[in-house]
Design an enzyme around this catalytic site. Structure first.
Site, mmCIF file in Angstrom:
data_model
loop_
_atom_site.group_PDB
_atom_site.id
_atom_site.type_symbol
_atom_site.label_atom_id
_atom_site.label_comp_id
_atom_site.label_asym_id
_atom_site.label_seq_id
_atom_site.Cartn_x
_atom_site.Cartn_y
_atom_site.Cartn_z
ATOM 1 N N ASP A 97 0.855 -1.188 0.000
ATOM 2 C CA ASP A 97 0.000 0.000 0.000
ATOM 3 C C ASP A 97 0.893 1.239 0.000
ATOM 4 O OD1 ASP A 97 -2.130 1.690 0.136
ATOM 5 O OD2 ASP A 97 -2.786 1.095 2.137
ATOM 6 N N ASP A 116 -2.699 2.267 -6.186
ATOM 7 C CA ASP A 116 -1.641 2.331 -5.180
ATOM 8 C C ASP A 116 -1.626 1.131 -4.234
ATOM 9 O OD1 ASP A 116 -4.062 2.991 -3.985
ATOM 10 O OD2 ASP A 116 -3.154 4.380 -2.556
ATOM 11 N N GLU A 117 -2.348 0.073 -4.565
ATOM 12 C CA GLU A 117 -2.534 -1.003 -3.596
ATOM 13 C C GLU A 117 -2.695 -2.334 -4.324
ATOM 14 O OE1 GLU A 117 -5.686 -1.798 0.095
ATOM 15 O OE2 GLU A 117 -6.033 -0.193 -1.350
#
Length: 359
Positions: free
Chosen positions: A13, A107-108
């Site tokens: 993350d 983003d993860e």
């Protein structure tokens, strides 16, 4: 398939991703409270820097509220093309270790490293290397969680943010879950957390005390999932090449809406959020569905499908309001509105990456 307790899962993350990219690219923003999103009266914060979070600014917060909490807040317009480019760099790093990658947003992502391309490395060593390469290649920081299932890996990545690494072993798993508030559990949204609180369930320990039959009765298909994660059990596999069939957003209102004017204003942030999903994913839909729930909990939907995907936010808003307008005037009040797009066309890539607003 290998037993769940023997799997090795990493959750990566990025830290305040959109805001961190803006601070990286503009030195004048470093160390200052930054919000990515619109600063207008009806704008919404898409991401907040850690300096802004110290004032209580959060993603999905109305910009007016954010500015009230932090008068010095600097608003920056989102640059999704740049965020996507950085996300591609990250996924190239992930692919050096495993082909089993499940992106959750730009983003993860989850990685299954039970059988890796670098067989000699442990999952913890892989997570360390990935974080180091992300920093080296993008000049950004990422947090990582390592565990034997997806639920615990995500909890682990949250545990040492920002720029942290945490491992939850099989021995630690069940005990680690017990003291945590259920509202922090992945898959437990605000409405579910509120219902659990009404049932006297506020922590993992409270959740673990419930029977499977009770959880199924109260939460339907989600019941067995909640029952399992309270015991550190999560059998969900990491799904590579996950295809999302729709994107959507909805809001439940504190006060019921009775006029079209009030409903039209309430639709603004909902349409904004759906359009951000589309822009982030590089995916646009042809089928628009409006969801309406009334004060008496009656729920209806209205849909329309075009020949081509919606090309602009303005078009999406206009068509949504066209579906909404005939429902007014309304005597019993509207408590929830939702908009979703399906029949998605992926112009950028085959995997849908939805914008994460719950950072």
């Amino acid at each position: 398939m290998e037993p769940a307790q023997r799997r090795k899962i990493i959750h990566i993350d990025m830290d305040a991703f959109f805001a961190s990219v803006e601070q990286r690219d503009n030195p004048e923003l470093r160390g200052k409270p930054v919000a990515v999103g619109g600063s207008s009266q009806r704008g919404v914060v898409a991401a907040a820097s850690y300096e802004a979070r110290a004032f209580g600014v959060r993603s999905a917060m109305p910009s007016v509220t954010a500015r009230r909490k932090c008068p010095e807040l600097i608003f920056v317009k989102p640059r999704f093309d740049v965020y996507r480019a950085v996300s591609d760099e990250m996924r190239a790093i992930f692919a050096e270790y495993t082909p089993i990658i499940e992106p959750l947003s730009l983003d993860e992502a989850y990685l299954d490293v039970s059988e890796t391309l670098n067989g000699a490395l442990s999952a913890t060593e892989i997570a360390q290397q990935i974080r180091a390469k992300i920093r080296e290649r993008t000049n950004l920081t990422a947090s990582a969680g390592v565990s034997y299932n997806k639920f615990l890996a995500k909890l682990a990545s949250d545990h040492r943010k920002p720029d942290g690494l945490f491992v939850i072993t099989p021995k630690m798993g069940p005990a680690f879950v017990e003291p945590l508030p259920v509202r922090k559990f992945h898959g437990v949204g605000p409405a579910t957390a509120a219902k659990m609180k009404r049932l006297g369930i506020e922590t993992g320990f409270d959740l673990k005390a419930q029977s499977l039959a009770f959880m199924q009765q109260q939460f339907g298909k989600a019941g067995p999932y909640y029952y399992g994660v309270a015991r550190g059990v999560d059998e969900r596999p990491v799904r590579a090449h996950r295809i999302r069939k729709s994107v959507g957003a909805e809001n439940t209102f504190f006060a019921d809406l009775f006029t079209f004017e009030a409903a039209r204003e309430a639709m603004e942030p909902i349409v904004d959020k759906v359009w951000r999903h589309c822009e982030t994913a590089g995916a646009h839909g042809r089928t628009l569905t409006l969801k309406v729930k009334y004060a008496d909990f009656q729920q209806i939907t209205r849909s329309r499908t075009g020949m081509t995907p919606f090309a602009t936010r303005a078009e999406l808003e206009r068509q949504s309001l066209d579906l909404l307008a005939p429902l007014f005037p309304c005597d019993k009040g509207v408590r929830l509105l939702g908009v979703s797009l399906s029949s998605l066309d992926f112009a950028q890539e085959s995997e849908t990456l939805q914008l994460s607003l719950g950072l």
